[in-house]
Every structure is written in structure tokens, then in C-alpha cells.
Design a protein around this motif. Structure first.
Motif, PDB file in Angstrom:
ATOM      1  N   ALA A 134       0.821  -1.218   0.000  1.00 19.70           N
ATOM      2  CA  ALA A 134       0.000   0.000   0.000  1.00 19.70           C
ATOM      3  C   ALA A 134       0.849   1.260   0.000  1.00 19.70           C
ATOM      4  O   ALA A 134       0.360   2.345  -0.333  1.00 19.70           O
ATOM      5  N   SER A 135       2.124   1.123   0.352  1.00 22.99           N
ATOM      6  CA  SER A 135       3.001   2.305   0.385  1.00 22.99           C
ATOM      7  C   SER A 135       3.472   2.714  -1.004  1.00 22.99           C
ATOM      8  O   SER A 135       4.035   3.790  -1.180  1.00 22.99           O
ATOM      9  N   ILE A 136       3.215   1.882  -2.003  1.00 21.11           N
ATOM     10  CA  ILE A 136       3.860   2.065  -3.297  1.00 21.11           C
ATOM     11  C   ILE A 136       3.095   2.882  -4.337  1.00 21.11           C
ATOM     12  O   ILE A 136       3.694   3.777  -4.976  1.00 21.11           O
ATOM     13  N   PRO A 137       1.803   2.623  -4.602  1.00 26.72           N
ATOM     14  CA  PRO A 137       1.212   3.056  -5.885  1.00 26.72           C
ATOM     15  C   PRO A 137       1.438   4.503  -6.303  1.00 26.72           C
ATOM     16  O   PRO A 137       2.074   4.753  -7.333  1.00 26.72           O
ATOM     17  N   LEU A 138       0.934   5.481  -5.567  1.00 32.80           N
ATOM     18  CA  LEU A 138       1.038   6.865  -6.040  1.00 32.80           C
ATOM     19  C   LEU A 138       2.489   7.343  -6.055  1.00 32.80           C
ATOM     20  O   LEU A 138       2.956   7.904  -7.052  1.00 32.80           O
ATOM     21  N   ALA A 139       3.209   7.109  -4.960  1.00 31.28           N
ATOM     22  CA  ALA A 139       4.599   7.565  -4.891  1.00 31.28           C
ATOM     23  C   ALA A 139       5.475   6.810  -5.885  1.00 31.28           C
ATOM     24  O   ALA A 139       6.368   7.386  -6.512  1.00 31.28           O
ATOM     25  N   GLY A 140       5.215   5.520  -6.044  1.00 31.92           N
ATOM     26  CA  GLY A 140       5.989   4.725  -6.983  1.00 31.92           C
ATOM     27  C   GLY A 140       5.755   5.142  -8.421  1.00 31.92           C
ATOM     28  O   GLY A 140       6.701   5.280  -9.207  1.00 31.92           O
ATOM     29  N   LEU A 141       4.492   5.339  -8.771  1.00 27.37           N
ATOM     30  CA  LEU A 141       4.166   5.780 -10.129  1.00 27.37           C
ATOM     31  C   LEU A 141       4.686   7.181 -10.399  1.00 27.37           C
ATOM     32  O   LEU A 141       5.160   7.480 -11.501  1.00 27.37           O
ATOM     33  N   THR A 142       4.613   8.047  -9.389  1.00 25.90           N
ATOM     34  CA  THR A 142       5.135   9.409  -9.545  1.00 25.90           C
ATOM     35  C   THR A 142       6.630   9.379  -9.849  1.00 25.90           C
ATOM     36  O   THR A 142       7.115  10.038 -10.778  1.00 25.90           O
ATOM     37  N   SER A 143       7.367   8.605  -9.075  1.00 25.56           N
ATOM     38  CA  SER A 143       8.817   8.498  -9.280  1.00 25.56           C
ATOM     39  C   SER A 143       9.136   7.879 -10.629  1.00 25.56           C
ATOM     40  O   SER A 143      10.015   8.370 -11.366  1.00 25.56           O
ATOM     41  N   TYR A 144       8.442   6.809 -10.985  1.00 21.21           N
ATOM     42  CA  TYR A 144       8.698   6.110 -12.240  1.00 21.21           C
ATOM     43  C   TYR A 144       8.403   7.012 -13.438  1.00 21.21           C
ATOM     44  O   TYR A 144       9.194   7.115 -14.372  1.00 21.21           O
ATOM     45  N   GLN A 145       7.249   7.674 -13.404  1.00 21.46           N
ATOM     46  CA  GLN A 145       6.873   8.521 -14.534  1.00 21.46           C
ATOM     47  C   GLN A 145       7.764   9.749 -14.639  1.00 21.46           C
ATOM     48  O   GLN A 145       8.083  10.199 -15.744  1.00 21.46           O
ATOM     49  N   ALA A 146       8.191  10.299 -13.489  1.00 25.21           N
ATOM     50  CA  ALA A 146       9.078  11.464 -13.515  1.00 25.21           C
ATOM     51  C   ALA A 146      10.448  11.104 -14.089  1.00 25.21           C
ATOM     52  O   ALA A 146      10.963  11.783 -14.979  1.00 25.21           O
ATOM     53  N   LEU A 147      11.036  10.026 -13.589  1.00 22.73           N
ATOM     54  CA  LEU A 147      12.418   9.701 -13.952  1.00 22.73           C
ATOM     55  C   LEU A 147      12.542   8.897 -15.239  1.00 22.73           C
ATOM     56  O   LEU A 147      13.508   9.079 -15.995  1.00 22.73           O
ATOM     57  N   VAL A 148      11.585   8.025 -15.505  1.00 18.90           N
ATOM     58  CA  VAL A 148      11.665   7.171 -16.693  1.00 18.90           C
ATOM     59  C   VAL A 148      10.945   7.796 -17.883  1.00 18.90           C
ATOM     60  O   VAL A 148      11.502   7.910 -18.978  1.00 18.90           O
ATOM     61  N   ASP A 149       9.696   8.230 -17.680  1.00 15.34           N
ATOM     62  CA  ASP A 149       8.895   8.728 -18.802  1.00 15.34           C
ATOM     63  C   ASP A 149       9.215  10.177 -19.176  1.00 15.34           C
ATOM     64  O   ASP A 149       9.333  10.510 -20.350  1.00 15.34           O
ATOM     65  N   VAL A 150       9.323  11.060 -18.178  1.00 11.30           N
ATOM     66  CA  VAL A 150       9.461  12.498 -18.461  1.00 11.30           C
ATOM     67  C   VAL A 150      10.904  12.882 -18.757  1.00 11.30           C
ATOM     68  O   VAL A 150      11.220  13.391 -19.830  1.00 11.30           O
ATOM     69  N   VAL A 151      11.820  12.654 -17.813  1.00  6.85           N
ATOM     70  CA  VAL A 151      13.204  13.116 -18.014  1.00  6.85           C
ATOM     71  C   VAL A 151      14.098  12.051 -18.622  1.00  6.85           C
ATOM     72  O   VAL A 151      15.216  12.344 -19.040  1.00  6.85           O
TER      73      VAL A 151
ATOM     74  N   ALA B  30      13.978  16.519  -0.850  1.00  7.00           N
ATOM     75  CA  ALA B  30      13.176  15.815   0.166  1.00  7.00           C
ATOM     76  C   ALA B  30      13.340  14.300   0.060  1.00  7.00           C
ATOM     77  O   ALA B  30      12.375  13.554  -0.107  1.00  7.00           O
ATOM     78  N   GLY B  31      14.579  13.862   0.177  1.00  3.59           N
ATOM     79  CA  GLY B  31      14.883  12.451  -0.016  1.00  3.59           C
ATOM     80  C   GLY B  31      14.265  11.507   0.986  1.00  3.59           C
ATOM     81  O   GLY B  31      14.178  10.303   0.730  1.00  3.59           O
ATOM     82  N   SER B  32      13.811  12.012   2.125  1.00  2.22           N
ATOM     83  CA  SER B  32      13.229  11.135   3.141  1.00  2.22           C
ATOM     84  C   SER B  32      11.714  11.028   3.036  1.00  2.22           C
ATOM     85  O   SER B  32      11.087  10.302   3.815  1.00  2.22           O
ATOM     86  N   GLY B  33      11.114  11.733   2.087  1.00  2.34           N
ATOM     87  CA  GLY B  33       9.661  11.702   1.938  1.00  2.34           C
ATOM     88  C   GLY B  33       9.178  10.473   1.188  1.00  2.34           C
ATOM     89  O   GLY B  33       9.962   9.644   0.726  1.00  2.34           O
ATOM     90  N   GLY B  34       7.863  10.358   1.044  1.00  2.00           N
ATOM     91  CA  GLY B  34       7.276   9.207   0.372  1.00  2.00           C
ATOM     92  C   GLY B  34       7.768   9.035  -1.042  1.00  2.00           C
ATOM     93  O   GLY B  34       8.136   7.931  -1.469  1.00  2.00           O
ATOM     94  N   VAL B  35       7.798  10.127  -1.817  1.00  2.00           N
ATOM     95  CA  VAL B  35       8.300  10.071  -3.188  1.00  2.00           C
ATOM     96  C   VAL B  35       9.814   9.985  -3.193  1.00  2.00           C
ATOM     97  O   VAL B  35      10.412   9.185  -3.926  1.00  2.00           O
ATOM     98  N   GLY B  36      10.466  10.775  -2.376  1.00  4.49           N
ATOM     99  CA  GLY B  36      11.922  10.828  -2.361  1.00  4.49           C
ATOM    100  C   GLY B  36      12.582   9.492  -2.072  1.00  4.49           C
ATOM    101  O   GLY B  36      13.581   9.125  -2.710  1.00  4.49           O
ATOM    102  N   THR B  37      12.047   8.749  -1.105  1.00  3.08           N
ATOM    103  CA  THR B  37      12.659   7.471  -0.742  1.00  3.08           C
ATOM    104  C   THR B  37      12.625   6.473  -1.901  1.00  3.08           C
ATOM    105  O   THR B  37      13.536   5.660  -2.055  1.00  3.08           O
ATOM    106  N   ILE B  38      11.566   6.534  -2.707  1.00  6.40           N
ATOM    107  CA  ILE B  38      11.475   5.656  -3.876  1.00  6.40           C
ATOM    108  C   ILE B  38      12.331   6.204  -5.018  1.00  6.40           C
ATOM    109  O   ILE B  38      13.043   5.456  -5.697  1.00  6.40           O
ATOM    110  N   ALA B  39      12.271   7.518  -5.230  1.00  2.82           N
ATOM    111  CA  ALA B  39      12.990   8.131  -6.351  1.00  2.82           C
ATOM    112  C   ALA B  39      14.497   7.916  -6.244  1.00  2.82           C
ATOM    113  O   ALA B  39      15.174   7.660  -7.249  1.00  2.82           O
ATOM    114  N   ILE B  40      15.049   8.012  -5.033  1.00  3.89           N
ATOM    115  CA  ILE B  40      16.485   7.791  -4.851  1.00  3.89           C
ATOM    116  C   ILE B  40      16.861   6.375  -5.282  1.00  3.89           C
ATOM    117  O   ILE B  40      17.817   6.164  -6.044  1.00  3.89           O
ATOM    118  N   GLN B  41      16.088   5.405  -4.820  1.00  5.38           N
ATOM    119  CA  GLN B  41      16.391   4.005  -5.144  1.00  5.38           C
ATOM    120  C   GLN B  41      16.218   3.722  -6.636  1.00  5.38           C
ATOM    121  O   GLN B  41      17.004   2.997  -7.239  1.00  5.38           O
TER     122      GLN B  41
END
Length: 335
Positions: free
Chosen positions: A124-141, A153-164
Motif C-alpha cells: 500500500a506504500s507504493i502506488p502513487l509515490a511509486g508511479l510518480t517516481s517512475y513517470q518522472a524519472l523514466v517517462d518524463v526526463v 526531500a529524499g526522506s519523503g514518500g516520493v523521495g525514498t522511492i525516487a532515490i532508489q
């Protein structure tokens, strides 16, 4: 069934109430999910306090929550990918918002099987933050191996996934956080961590190929001060660009207002031959399937700060709204 409902614009303590509502009806291309866990995201308290009224006012009472994990109860007649009993997760479509409830509807193409190595809470921790990170880093940039990226904000919900995810893609990651979260962000894989209570990322001599702006405000415009010419900025909190405004289907008058508000950002980007995009993530079961593989392989691990039971769901959103959460805040619907 019981569902946490928004009753008016305001804060979590005064504008949310658990109510009895009917189990939702599902269509031929939808699935009915018995909710086990759900998670809040900053968009939930921002919508509750009225930040997005310009994009459409809410008809109260209205459910809250967009992330869900649970077990498929029933499927629509056209659904082929799921069956009753499947363990699934989804960032449900806006039409069905209300995952803080005992049952939830999802379009079948917005859902995927949960990662096989994760619990319902972790999934349950994944969907919105995971999709946000994936679409930002893979699809957009389209982040590439060897590129330098700044993630706020590396310690936030999106940041923790985006870093990894950025490390999985082979990038060199710099991230900002506060003193108490420096170790967490380093452990997630960041190559350099800037403690914003002691240093400013604007003092860095490094120039970044990509800046992932998760904070908005002054950080959006300041992103260009540490960006290489021709670099890319993607924001989830900054000015709305013309492409995204059209995707929202906003009328010309509203788009003109938004364009005026974003003029400094768009002019700065043009001068640097840089790309600027505002991202409002889209639900995607296909991408959740890809993200599940990253968790199953260990490339990404879930980061959960606190887990609340359903009767404490209001306190969960109040905690998230303080901005102090490390990773995600989970609400366990089924004990």
C-alpha cells in the motif's frame, strides 16, 4: 461499509468523519477490492484544505485516499487479468477516490498483483509515490546511467522511492534532507546528502543534468540555478506547464492564468534551452507490474514511517501533514 469521508474543506481534525456508506457498484471493466491496507499522500490533505479548487470543486461528502492493497472480492464481466482471491494493489482513478474504506473499486488496468515478497502494508506504500517516481524519472526526463540528478526531500514518500529508482537506473544521486534523516537517505543509496539545515544546495558547484523538484515554491525556480544548460527539471509541486494544463482539460481562461503564474519558470527554462515539466501522475497497472519487479528483485525497498489502524486514520493524515514523515504513512483497514 465504513468509509472515511471528507465533509467540507478544512483540516483533518475538523473535516473528516467515518461514515456508513454503501459498498460501491463496479462495472464490467472494474474490480471490487476488499481493502487490507491503504496509504495517505500529501495530495490528500492538500485537496482537503482546498488547494485544487481551481480544477474543480468537491461535492461533499467525498471519500479520501488513492492507494490501496487488498484482495479481489469480485470482477466485472470483461475482466480477464484478475480473479476473486488475487492480492492486488492500485492507485485508483479519481472517479473512485476513497481507499480509506472497507471496499474499493479499481479499473482493472489500474491494478496489478502486489509484489510477491511484500505485505499488504508494504504494498500500500507504493502506488502513487511509486508511479510518480517512475513517470518522472523514466517517462518524463528519461534519466540515463551516469547522469547527475538532484532529488529534493529524499526522506519523503516520493523521495525514498525516487532515490532508489535513480540508483537502479545508474544515476549519480544528490538529495536534500534534514539532519535527523541524513543516515536514512544515505542508506537508500544517495551518493551525496545535503543537510539543508546546515548547507544550501545552491552553494554546490556541481551542475545537474536533472532536478526532481518535489517541494515547489522557490525551489522550482532555483532548480535552474544548479542545472546544466539543456538540462531537465520535473516538478510535482511547482508551476503547471502548458502541456500538463491541456492534459487536465482546463479551459483557456484558466490556462492563461496558469501560464502567467508560470512565466518566470518557462522564460528561465527557454533561456537555458532546458526542459521543464509539471507531472501529475497517471494511474497505470502496467507500470505497477514493472515496479513490483523492482521490489521483488530488491532494487527498491519500502520505507514506512508509521502504521495506524482504521479508527486512527484521521490522526494518520494529521501526522503526514506535519511534513515529518520518513517514507509512507499506512492505514491498516483489516487487522
Amino acid at each position: 461499509m465504513k468509509s472515511l469521508m471528507m465533509t467540507k474543506y478544512g483540516d483533518a481534525g475538523t473535516s473528516l468523519k467515518v461514515q456508513e456508506v454503501p459498498i460501491p457498484n463496479f462495472g464490467k471493466n472494474q474490480i471490487l477490492i476488499k481493502t487490507h491496507s491503504a496509504s495517505f499522500n500529501p495530495i490528500d490533505y492538500k485537496i482537503l484544505r482546498g488547494d485544487f479548487k481551481a480544477m474543480g470543486k468537491i461535492q461533499f461528502p467525498k471519500g479520501i485516499g488513492r492507494d490501496v492493497s487488498g484482495i479481489v472480492e469480485k470482477v466485472g464481466k470483461n475482466v480477464k487479468n484478475f480473479k476473486a482471491g488475487d492480492k492486488v494493489y492500485s492507485r485508483i482513478a479519481e472517479d473512485f477516490v476513497g481507499t480509506m474504506a472497507e471496499y474499493v473499486i479499481s479499473n482493472d488496468n489500474d491494478a496489478a498483483l502486489i509484489p510477491s515478497n511484500l505485505s499488504f502494508d508494504e504494498s500500500a506504500s507504493i502506488p502513487l509515490a511509486g508511479l510518480t517516481s517512475y513517470q518522472a524519472l523514466v517517462d518524463v526526463v528519461k534519466l540515463s546511467s551516469g547522469e547527475n540528478i538532484l532529488i529534493h526531500a529524499g526522506s519523503g514518500g516520493v523521495g525514498t522511492i525516487a532515490i532508489q529508482l535513480a540508483k537502479h537506473l545508474g544515476a549519480n544521486v544528490t538529495s536534500t534532507t534534514s539532519t535527523k534523516n541524513v543516515k536514512l537517505v544515505k542508506d537508500l543509496g544517495a551518493d551525496k546528502v545535503i543537510d539543508y539545515t546546515k548547507h544550501s544546495y545552491l552553494d554546490e558547484s556541481a551542475k545537474f543534468d536533472v532536478v526532481f523538484d518535489t517541494l515547489g515554491g522557490e525551489h522550482t525556480l532555483n532548480a535552474f540555478k544548479v542545472l546544466k544548460d539543456g538540462g531537465r527539471v520535473v516538478s510535482i509541486s511547482g508551476a503547471l506547464d502548458s502541456i500538463t494544463a491541456k492534459q487536465f482539460g482546463l479551459n483557456k481562461f484558466v490556462r492563461l492564468i496558469l501560464a502567467f503564474q508560470a512565466r518566470k519558470v518557462t522564460k528561465t527554462a527557454a533561456k537555458m534551452n532546458a526542459m521543464y515539466r509539471f507531472l501529475f501522475m497517471s494511474s497505470s497497472g502496467a507500470q505497477l507490474k514493472k515496479i513490483a519487479k523492482l521490489y521483488e528483485s530488491g532494487s527498491i525497498k519500502p520505507v514506512i514511517d508509521k502504521t495506524y489502524d482504521f479508527k486512527s486514520s484521521i490522526q494518520a493524515l494529521e501526522y503526514l501533514s506535519t511534513g515529518r514523515a520518513k517514507g509512507k504513512v499506512i492505514v491498516k483497514i483489516v487487522k
